[in-house]
Motif scaffolding. Sequence first.
Motif, short mmCIF file in Angstrom:
data_model
loop_
_atom_site.label_atom_id
_atom_site.label_comp_id
_atom_site.label_asym_id
_atom_site.label_seq_id
_atom_site.Cartn_x
_atom_site.Cartn_y
_atom_site.Cartn_z
N UNK A 1 -1.61 1.15 2.81
CA UNK A 1 -0.59 0.79 3.79
C UNK A 1 -1.24 0.17 5.02
N UNK A 2 -0.47 -0.63 5.73
CA UNK A 2 -0.91 -1.27 6.98
C UNK A 2 -2.09 -2.21 6.76
N UNK A 3 -2.13 -2.86 5.60
CA UNK A 3 -3.19 -3.82 5.28
C UNK A 3 -2.63 -5.00 4.48
N UNK A 4 -3.33 -6.10 4.59
CA UNK A 4 -3.14 -7.24 3.71
C UNK A 4 -4.54 -7.81 3.50
N UNK B 1 16.69 -5.54 0.01
CA UNK B 1 15.88 -5.04 1.12
C UNK B 1 15.45 -3.60 0.85
N UNK B 2 14.16 -3.32 1.01
CA UNK B 2 13.56 -1.99 0.86
C UNK B 2 13.59 -1.44 -0.56
N UNK C 1 0.20 -8.29 -1.76
CA UNK C 1 0.69 -7.63 -0.55
C UNK C 1 2.19 -7.86 -0.44
N UNK C 2 2.87 -6.81 0.05
CA UNK C 2 4.31 -6.85 0.29
C UNK C 2 4.58 -6.38 1.72
N UNK C 3 5.65 -6.90 2.31
CA UNK C 3 5.96 -6.56 3.70
C UNK C 3 7.41 -6.15 3.84
N UNK C 4 7.64 -5.08 4.62
CA UNK C 4 8.99 -4.70 4.98
C UNK C 4 9.58 -5.63 6.01
N UNK C 5 8.74 -6.37 6.73
CA UNK C 5 9.19 -7.30 7.75
C UNK C 5 9.51 -8.67 7.16
N UNK D 1 -6.46 -5.30 8.62
CA UNK D 1 -5.40 -4.42 9.11
C UNK D 1 -4.22 -5.25 9.58
N UNK D 2 -3.04 -4.89 9.11
CA UNK D 2 -1.80 -5.53 9.54
C UNK D 2 -0.67 -4.55 9.26
N UNK D 3 -0.04 -4.04 10.31
CA UNK D 3 0.94 -2.97 10.15
C UNK D 3 2.24 -3.42 9.50
N UNK D 4 2.44 -4.72 9.30
CA UNK D 4 3.65 -5.22 8.66
C UNK D 4 3.53 -5.28 7.14
N UNK D 5 2.32 -5.08 6.61
CA UNK D 5 2.09 -5.30 5.18
C UNK D 5 1.50 -4.07 4.50
#
Length: 103
Positions: A20-23, A48-49, A73-77, A93-97
């Motif tokens: 989590x929180x990575x791409x 969505x989700x 990688x998948x993103x909720x954003x 690190x990327x909190x969107x992915x």
Amino acid sequence: PPPPPPPPCVFAVKGYTCSPNHCASDGPLDHDHCRPSLQPDLKLNCQQNDWACATSKAVAECARRKPACVGFALSGQDWDTAKFYAKNATQVTNTDWTFWVAQ
């Protein structure tokens, strides 16, 4: 209000490790930018989700792109888009992915 969706790593994907929180990025590391090495990105056509739908479609597409594809990688954003990576990609690190890499 409805309960929040479960975190993406709850959906275990056989043969992949979830971060989590990575791409990842395959270019010069640019802080937290996700730069997929295997184009094009894939539109998943999942609600969505709906992480179960998204992960299953991303796994199938990564398998189709083997041997080059080693993760996605998948993103909720940025919902409904999957990014795919080759072995030269570096995790960032990327909190969107959320990043899944083949074991």
